[in-house]
Design a protein around this motif. Structure first.
Motif, PDB file in Angstrom:
ATOM      1  N   SER A  10       0.848  -0.974  -0.088  1.00  0.00           N
ATOM      2  CA  SER A  10       0.081  -0.081  -0.067  1.00  0.00           C
ATOM      3  C   SER A  10       1.055   1.304   0.067  1.00  0.00           C
ATOM      4  O   SER A  10       1.858   1.161  -0.291  1.00  0.00           O
ATOM      5  CB  SER A  10      -0.852   0.009   1.118  1.00  0.00           C
TER       6      SER A  10
ATOM      7  N   VAL B 198       2.402   4.864   1.598  1.00  0.00           N
ATOM      8  CA  VAL B 198       2.808   5.564   2.832  1.00  0.00           C
ATOM      9  C   VAL B 198       1.486   7.069   2.754  1.00  0.00           C
ATOM     10  O   VAL B 198       1.546   7.803   1.869  1.00  0.00           O
ATOM     11  CB  VAL B 198       4.391   6.239   2.918  1.00  0.00           C
TER      12      VAL B 198
ATOM     13  N   THR C 234      -1.752   6.898   3.314  1.00  0.00           N
ATOM     14  CA  THR C 234      -2.967   6.675   3.183  1.00  0.00           C
ATOM     15  C   THR C 234      -3.749   6.935   3.806  1.00  0.00           C
ATOM     16  O   THR C 234      -4.854   7.549   3.496  1.00  0.00           O
ATOM     17  CB  THR C 234      -2.753   4.777   2.980  1.00  0.00           C
TER      18      THR C 234
ATOM     19  N   GLU D 268      -6.661  -2.057   3.203  1.00  0.00           N
ATOM     20  CA  GLU D 268      -6.172  -2.542   4.410  1.00  0.00           C
ATOM     21  C   GLU D 268      -7.001  -3.260   5.613  1.00  0.00           C
ATOM     22  O   GLU D 268      -6.883  -3.782   6.348  1.00  0.00           O
ATOM     23  CB  GLU D 268      -5.493  -1.348   4.864  1.00  0.00           C
TER      24      GLU D 268
ATOM     25  N   HIS E 151       3.789  -0.201   3.563  1.00  0.00           N
ATOM     26  CA  HIS E 151       3.463   0.975   3.063  1.00  0.00           C
ATOM     27  C   HIS E 151       4.845   1.725   2.350  1.00  0.00           C
ATOM     28  O   HIS E 151       5.763   1.976   3.134  1.00  0.00           O
ATOM     29  CB  HIS E 151       3.120   2.091   3.894  1.00  0.00           C
TER      30      HIS E 151
ATOM     31  N   GLU F  29       6.985   0.905   7.115  1.00  0.00           N
ATOM     32  CA  GLU F  29       7.157   1.685   6.227  1.00  0.00           C
ATOM     33  C   GLU F  29       8.394   1.837   5.363  1.00  0.00           C
ATOM     34  O   GLU F  29       9.452   1.453   5.998  1.00  0.00           O
ATOM     35  CB  GLU F  29       7.071   3.291   6.643  1.00  0.00           C
TER      36      GLU F  29
END
Ligand SMILES: NC(=O)c1ccc[n+]([C@@H]2O[C@H](COP(=O)([O-])OP(=O)(O)OC[C@H]3O[C@@H](n4cnc5c(N)ncnc54)[C@H](OP(=O)(O)O)[C@@H]3O)[C@@H](O)[C@H]2O)c1
Length: 258
Positions: free
Chosen positions: A95, A97, A99, A115, A129, A183
């Protein structure tokens, strides 16, 4: 270790499949091209048989609000159901960073919904992320262009090479599930307008890039640090200028081109 890569023919997926195979894993690329469709469930049971991990690096063909929400919710529900049935012990999804900080973006709202489904499903998981890919610079510019002018807010951004994304996701996929989020980001920060200006100029793209505090990024207004990860993000190695000096790949490995 058998690892199924959903979206394994895409930009990140194809790199991830190669890297996992180099490390001796049985990496299976799954996408409509290989007979696996997460929207219909076709091919999923067979692809996931005996898999230890599944990595979802698929992407919606359309970023339109309803289409992208339908894509990520339907595909994720199906994938979670088949992963649970197959006894998969690590579900990894890629996904973006920030979000959760950018709800005005229809695309990121769909990623948040994806998520939430993963967190609630009861399958051990890790959500990765990543920041914006260098390969995404042209698509960002195209989205922000009116006439020959690209308008972007001069906020901070810490982009990364798709190669570094694939490396990081691969390491996470072969490790234990964290039941949380990690992340990953690039080694340098830029001002958003400056990054896009450098990227376009290196490709002899004549568009003007203008800093505009209120310009929207895929529908959302950004603040200074909306796109920036926390201090404990895992950082890639490839620097933007070095990446720009590499030859442009001749064949497409996904929708985003350098
Ligand atoms: N772009 C960025 O800067 C950025 C930053 C952070 C995170 N991300 C995330 O990174 C992920 C991967 O992006 P990417 O650029 O590598 O994507 P991509 O190159 O567009 O590849 C998408 C992949 O998804 C597959 N796919 C599409 N529909 C499918 C379906 N119904 N069932 C199974 N597979 C399907 C495609 O298969 P076919 O080719 O066969 O259609 C392709 O393999 C996305 O989830 C995105 O949110 C992106």
């Amino acid at each position: 270790m058998k690892i199924v890569i959903i979206g394994g023919t895409g930009l990140i997926g194809s790199k991830l499949v190669s890297k996992l195979r180099e490390h001796g894993h049985e990496a299976v690329a799954a996408s409509p091209d290989t007979g696996v469709n997460t929207l219909t469930g076709d091919g999923l049971a067979e692809a996931l048989r005996d898999a230890a991990a599944v990595v979802d690096v698929s992407n919606s063909p359309s970023f339109e609000e309803k289409a992208v929400m339908d894509f990520f919710t339907t595909s994720t529900r199906n994938l979670l159901k088949f992963a649970a049935a197959a006894g998969v012990t690590h579900y990894v999804a890629l996904s973006v960073v920030g979000t959760e900080r950018i709800p005005d973006s229809p695309y990121l709202r769909a990623k948040t919904a994806q998520e939430a489904l993963i967190k609630d499903a009861g399958v051990p998981y890790t959500i990765v992320h990543a920041t914006q890919f260098f390969e995404f610079v042209k698509r960002i510019a195209d989205e922000a262009t009116t006439g020959t002018t690209v308008r972007l807010p001069p906020v901070l951004i810490q982009p990364m090479a798709a190669d570094d994304v694939a490396k990081a996701v691969g390491r996470i996929a072969v490790g234990p599930p964290l039941n949380g989020m990690v992340e990953v980001a690039g080694p340098q920060q830029f001002r958003f307008d400056e990054l896009i200006r450098q990227g376009l100029s290196a490709r002899h793209d004549p568009r003007d890039v203008v800093a505009d505090q209120h310009a929207r990024y895929f529908g959302a207004e950004l603040t200074e640090r909306s796109l920036i990860p926390a201090d404990d993000a895992r950082l890639g190695e490839v620097r933007f200028q070095d990446w720009l000096s590499l030859p442009i790949p001749q064949s497409a490995g996904g929708a985003q081109q350098r």
